[in-house]
Each structure stands twice: as structure tokens, then as C-alpha cells.
Design an enzyme around this catalytic site. Structure first.
Site, PDB file in Angstrom:
ATOM      1  N   ASP A  72       0.855  -1.191   0.000  1.00 26.81           N
ATOM      2  CA  ASP A  72       0.000   0.000   0.000  1.00 26.81           C
ATOM      3  C   ASP A  72       0.892   1.242   0.000  1.00 26.81           C
ATOM      4  OD1 ASP A  72      -3.211   0.571   0.964  1.00 26.81           O
ATOM      5  OD2 ASP A  72      -1.775   2.227   1.103  1.00 26.81           O
ATOM      6  N   ILE A  73       0.512   2.247  -0.782  1.00 28.36           N
ATOM      7  CA  ILE A  73       1.336   3.452  -0.921  1.00 28.36           C
ATOM      8  C   ILE A  73       1.313   4.298   0.356  1.00 28.36           C
ATOM      9  CG2 ILE A  73      -0.382   5.103  -1.830  1.00 28.36           C
ATOM     10  CD1 ILE A  73       1.665   5.750  -4.051  1.00 28.36           C
ATOM     11  N   GLY A 135     -15.688   2.992   3.565  1.00 26.06           N
ATOM     12  CA  GLY A 135     -14.439   3.713   3.313  1.00 26.06           C
ATOM     13  C   GLY A 135     -13.700   3.245   2.073  1.00 26.06           C
ATOM     14  N   HIS A 142     -10.234  -5.152  -3.247  1.00 25.18           N
ATOM     15  CA  HIS A 142      -8.888  -5.409  -2.724  1.00 25.18           C
ATOM     16  C   HIS A 142      -8.987  -5.802  -1.261  1.00 25.18           C
ATOM     17  CE1 HIS A 142      -9.888  -1.114  -2.490  1.00 25.18           C
ATOM     18  NE2 HIS A 142      -9.263  -1.091  -1.314  1.00 25.18           N
ATOM     19  N   HIS A 144      -7.075  -5.633   2.178  1.00 31.94           N
ATOM     20  CA  HIS A 144      -5.955  -5.042   2.916  1.00 31.94           C
ATOM     21  C   HIS A 144      -5.444  -6.117   3.878  1.00 31.94           C
ATOM     22  CE1 HIS A 144      -6.886  -0.621   2.226  1.00 31.94           C
ATOM     23  NE2 HIS A 144      -8.071  -1.130   1.971  1.00 31.94           N
TER      24      HIS A 144
HETATM   25  P1  5GP Z   1      -9.718   1.637   0.150  1.00 29.05           P
HETATM   26  O1  5GP Z   1      -9.877   2.929   0.894  1.00 29.05           O
HETATM   27  O2  5GP Z   1     -10.346   1.699  -1.226  1.00 29.05           O
HETATM   28  O3  5GP Z   1     -10.154   0.427   0.929  1.00 29.05           O
HETATM   29  O4  5GP Z   1      -8.178   1.426  -0.034  1.00 29.05           O
HETATM   30  C1  5GP Z   1      -7.444   1.904  -1.106  1.00 29.05           C
HETATM   31  C2  5GP Z   1      -5.998   1.790  -0.734  1.00 29.05           C
HETATM   32  O5  5GP Z   1      -5.228   1.988  -1.897  1.00 29.05           O
HETATM   33  C3  5GP Z   1      -5.551   2.816   0.300  1.00 29.05           C
HETATM   34  O6  5GP Z   1      -5.036   2.148   1.442  1.00 29.05           O
HETATM   35  C4  5GP Z   1      -4.493   3.619  -0.436  1.00 29.05           C
HETATM   36  O7  5GP Z   1      -3.414   3.999   0.392  1.00 29.05           O
HETATM   37  C5  5GP Z   1      -4.067   2.679  -1.530  1.00 29.05           C
HETATM   38  N1  5GP Z   1      -3.597   3.357  -2.734  1.00 29.05           N
HETATM   39  C6  5GP Z   1      -4.164   4.435  -3.335  1.00 29.05           C
HETATM   40  N2  5GP Z   1      -3.475   4.775  -4.430  1.00 29.05           N
HETATM   41  C7  5GP Z   1      -2.443   3.893  -4.520  1.00 29.05           C
HETATM   42  C8  5GP Z   1      -1.371   3.754  -5.456  1.00 29.05           C
HETATM   43  O8  5GP Z   1      -1.235   4.472  -6.435  1.00 29.05           O
HETATM   44  N3  5GP Z   1      -0.501   2.736  -5.236  1.00 29.05           N
HETATM   45  C9  5GP Z   1      -0.631   1.899  -4.167  1.00 29.05           C
HETATM   46  N4  5GP Z   1       0.293   0.936  -4.033  1.00 29.05           N
HETATM   47  N5  5GP Z   1      -1.628   2.016  -3.263  1.00 29.05           N
HETATM   48  C10 5GP Z   1      -2.523   2.998  -3.446  1.00 29.05           C
END
Ligand code: 5GP
Ligand code: ZN
Length: 156
Positions: A72-73, A135, A142, A144
Site C-alpha cells: 500500500d502506498i 471507506g 482489494h 488489505h
Molecule cells: P480503500 O480505501 O479503497 O479500501 O483502499 C485503497 C488503498 O489503496 C488505500 O489504502 C491507499 O493507500 C491505496 N492506494 C491508493 N493509491 C495507490 C497507489 O497508487 N498505489 C498503491 N500501491 N496504493 C494505493
């Protein structure tokens, strides 16, 4: 390697007899090695389709036939890895509905990621944020995988 891609659309009137229009598209791809290779994959504007297709860089840690796992970034724990299917599914419900074992593969890869990251013994959390209240910011399902610290409950 950077490739240049351009598209030209021509709209040709077909005259009174046939009425209507025929639309043709010409796509050119040119690069230093020559030849024309056009790769169209994934869902337009989907960040994780871009990562799965290799168009957007990510630090990959694991791959299986239908999934990839990458860092995760913006990590929320010492271990924070995302496991995604290579094919686009919007959320957990969609991937479950597909019913083709893909969800099993994602879960198995999440467990393997945890094991490879050294948190299987100490414990970890697997989260599928879903929808606005869940969220979910990226609408490509995906998992986490979070670990390396004690997790609070209830989650925020
Ligand atoms: P969500 O909020 O949709 O459950 O999680 C999305 C996740 O994707 C977040 O934890 C965010 O930090 C990660 N993320 C967003 N953009 C990027 C990216 O460009 N590269 C990577 N590796 N992770 C990303
Ligand atoms: Zn996608």
C-alpha cells in the site's frame, strides 16, 4: 520504454440512399523497436487495473495466476499489503458472486502474504472496505492485509 499512441477517428457520411454514418478508428502505436503493439486491458480510469496491467508502478510482493499483491502506498501498519484480482471486480459482493474460486484465491494469497511478512504468528487483519460507509476509495476489490502492530477494535 515509452510508446506513443495516437488515435484518429473519421466519420464518413454514407449518402442519402443508405443514410446514417460509418465510424472507423485507426490506432497507431510506434516505438523504438518498431512494430505496432496495442495493449488494451482493464477498466478505463481504474487505478488497480492500471497496476495489474503494469501501466502504473507498484511494489509487488506476490503473484498468483489470478491475483497480485503489492505494498500500500500509504501504509497504516508496519505490514500493509493489498491483494487484488487481476480482472476488475468492483467489490466483495461482485467477486463472491462470480463463484469461480477467485475469492478463495484472494484469501489464500492474503494468508500467504501475512506468512511471508512474518505476521502470521503474531496476528493480522484482513479488510475489504466496501462502499462509501465502508471507506472504499478504489472501486476495484482489494483485501488489505495489515499487521506488525496490535489492532484496535472497534475500527474507526
Ligand atoms: P480503500 O480505501 O479503497 O479500501 O483502499 C485503497 C488503498 O489503496 C488505500 O489504502 C491507499 O493507500 C491505496 N492506494 C491508493 N493509491 C495507490 C497507489 O497508487 N498505489 C498503491 N500501491 N496504493 C494505493
Ligand atoms: Zn479495476
Amino acid at each position: 520504454m515509452t510508446r506513443e499512441l495516437s488515435a484518429r477517428w473519421a466519420v464518413q457520411p454514407q449518402g442519402v440512399v443508405r443514410r446514417g454514418f460509418a465510424v472507423t478508428a485507426t490506432i497507431y502505436a510506434a516505438g523504438p523497436l518498431g512494430g505496432a503493439t496495442v495493449k488494451i486491458s482493464g477498466v478505463a480510469d481504474c487505478l488497480f487495473c492500471g497496476i495489474a496491467g503494469g501501466e502504473i508502478p507498484a511494489t509487488r510482493v506476490l503473484e498468483s495466476p489470478r491475483t497480485i499483491a503489492f505494498q500500500d502506498i500509504n501504509p497504516q501498519a508496519p505490514v500493509h499489503i493489498l491483494v487484488i484480482p487481476k480482472r476488475h471486480h468492483q467489490n466483495l459482493a461482485e467477486v463472491a458472486e462470480a463463484g469461480d474460486g477467485l475469492l478463495d484465491e484472494i484469501a489464500a494469497q492474503a494468508a500467504l502474504v501475512a506468512s511471508n511478512s512474518g505476521v502470521a504468528e503474531t496476528g493480522y487483519r484482513v479488510v475489504f472496505n466496501t462502499g462509501d460507509d465502508g471507506g472504499q476509495a478504489v472501486h476495484h476489490v482489494h483485501a488489505h492485509v495489515l499487521g506488525g502492530r496490535s489492532m484496535g477494535w472497534p475500527p474507526g
